[in-house]
Design a protein around this motif. Structure first.
Motif, mmCIF file in Angstrom:
data_model
loop_
_atom_site.group_PDB
_atom_site.id
_atom_site.type_symbol
_atom_site.label_atom_id
_atom_site.label_comp_id
_atom_site.label_asym_id
_atom_site.label_seq_id
_atom_site.Cartn_x
_atom_site.Cartn_y
_atom_site.Cartn_z
ATOM 1 N N GLU A 1 27.251 -87.228 67.768
ATOM 2 C CA GLU A 1 27.866 -86.027 68.344
ATOM 3 C C GLU A 1 28.556 -86.477 69.620
ATOM 4 O OE1 GLU A 1 26.712 -81.564 69.992
ATOM 5 O OE2 GLU A 1 25.174 -82.780 69.031
ATOM 6 N N ILE B 1 29.595 -82.340 56.365
ATOM 7 C CA ILE B 1 29.656 -83.739 56.792
ATOM 8 C C ILE B 1 29.898 -84.536 55.519
ATOM 9 C CG2 ILE B 1 28.376 -85.668 57.783
ATOM 10 C CD1 ILE B 1 26.885 -83.602 59.535
ATOM 11 N N GLN C 1 35.454 -88.724 62.361
ATOM 12 C CA GLN C 1 35.620 -87.285 62.139
ATOM 13 C C GLN C 1 35.322 -86.498 63.410
ATOM 14 O OE1 GLN C 1 36.790 -85.587 59.165
ATOM 15 N NE2 GLN C 1 37.077 -84.171 60.874
ATOM 16 N N SER C 2 34.284 -86.881 64.131
ATOM 17 C CA SER C 2 33.981 -86.202 65.402
ATOM 18 C C SER C 2 35.158 -86.312 66.364
ATOM 19 C CB SER C 2 32.722 -86.803 66.038
ATOM 20 O OG SER C 2 31.590 -86.540 65.254
ATOM 21 N N SER D 1 30.504 -87.828 54.981
ATOM 22 C CA SER D 1 30.101 -89.225 54.859
ATOM 23 C C SER D 1 28.824 -89.482 55.640
ATOM 24 C CB SER D 1 31.219 -90.134 55.388
ATOM 25 O OG SER D 1 30.822 -91.487 55.349
ATOM 26 N N SER D 2 28.022 -90.408 55.135
ATOM 27 C CA SER D 2 26.825 -90.823 55.877
ATOM 28 C C SER D 2 27.111 -92.076 56.708
ATOM 29 C CB SER D 2 25.660 -91.076 54.913
ATOM 30 O OG SER D 2 25.990 -92.127 54.018
ATOM 31 N N ILE E 1 30.100 -82.603 66.092
ATOM 32 C CA ILE E 1 29.501 -83.414 65.041
ATOM 33 C C ILE E 1 30.570 -83.596 63.964
ATOM 34 C CG2 ILE E 1 27.117 -82.783 65.603
ATOM 35 C CD1 ILE E 1 27.169 -80.818 63.235
ATOM 36 N N PRO E 2 30.347 -84.507 63.021
ATOM 37 C CA PRO E 2 31.402 -84.871 62.080
ATOM 38 C C PRO E 2 31.610 -83.901 60.916
ATOM 39 C CG PRO E 2 29.485 -86.213 61.689
ATOM 40 C CD PRO E 2 29.200 -85.407 62.918
ATOM 41 N N GLU F 1 32.666 -93.511 59.869
ATOM 42 C CA GLU F 1 33.386 -92.333 59.367
ATOM 43 C C GLU F 1 32.957 -91.072 60.120
ATOM 44 O OE1 GLU F 1 36.011 -92.139 57.268
ATOM 45 O OE2 GLU F 1 35.959 -94.326 57.433
ATOM 46 N N GLN F 2 31.673 -90.977 60.439
ATOM 47 C CA GLN F 2 31.200 -89.821 61.205
ATOM 48 C C GLN F 2 31.805 -89.813 62.607
ATOM 49 O OE1 GLN F 2 27.118 -88.658 61.210
ATOM 50 N NE2 GLN F 2 26.931 -88.766 58.980
ATOM 51 N N ALA G 1 23.626 -84.952 61.300
ATOM 52 C CA ALA G 1 24.671 -85.855 61.800
ATOM 53 C C ALA G 1 24.032 -87.052 62.488
ATOM 54 C CB ALA G 1 25.585 -85.114 62.775
ATOM 55 N N LYS G 2 24.754 -88.167 62.485
ATOM 56 C CA LYS G 2 24.300 -89.375 63.165
ATOM 57 C C LYS G 2 24.914 -89.511 64.550
ATOM 58 C CE LYS G 2 23.581 -92.028 58.946
ATOM 59 N NZ LYS G 2 23.949 -93.245 58.194
#
Length: 122
Positions: free
Chosen positions: A112, A36, A47-48, A38-39, A27-28, A43-44, A109-110
């Motif tokens: 994974e 985490i 990062q992941s 950022s939403s 996950i991010p 960006e998520q 997280a949004k």
């Protein structure tokens, strides 16, 4: 300091077996802030994938060694946005991939992403 987050439960971040590297879903989480940051879905996703990249590098591998990925999304409508970021990290020939919509992910997280890479190419 390692450049990827620690496992947030009783599991390994990665495990090697029979010439493959199995990387648990990332996950991010920013490894520095442990949050985490950022939403934003792009960006998520980035990062992941950066977390995965750090794990691959630690094992002397790259995204070219990845043979399978699984992407979990809390909103399938984010599929195109994640694809856009995904294409920044992977080049053809792409690994096999599954994308799955799920109800929730850890820590809100949004996205994974988990991968399987081959360690002993011949």
């Amino acid at each position: 300091m390692q450049n990827y987050p620690e496992a947030i439960g009783p599991y390994s971040v990665y495990k090697e077996a029979n010439g493959f590297l199995f990387v648990s879903g990332q996950i991010p989480i920013n490894p520095k802030s442990k949050e985490i940051d950022s939403s934003d879905i792009k960006e998520q996703a980035k990062q992941s994938l950066k977390n995965i990249e750090a794990i691959l590098k630690e094992n002397n591998l790259s995204f070219a060694d990845v043979v399978k990925t699984t992407v979990f999304l809390t909103d399938i409508n984010d599929f195109a946005s994640v694809n856009e970021v995904y294409a920044e990290f992977f080049v053809a020939p792409y690994p096999a991939r599954s994308a799955i919509a799920v109800k929730d992910l850890p820590r809100g997280a949004k996205v994974e992403i988990e991968i399987i890479a081959i360690k002993n190419k011949k």
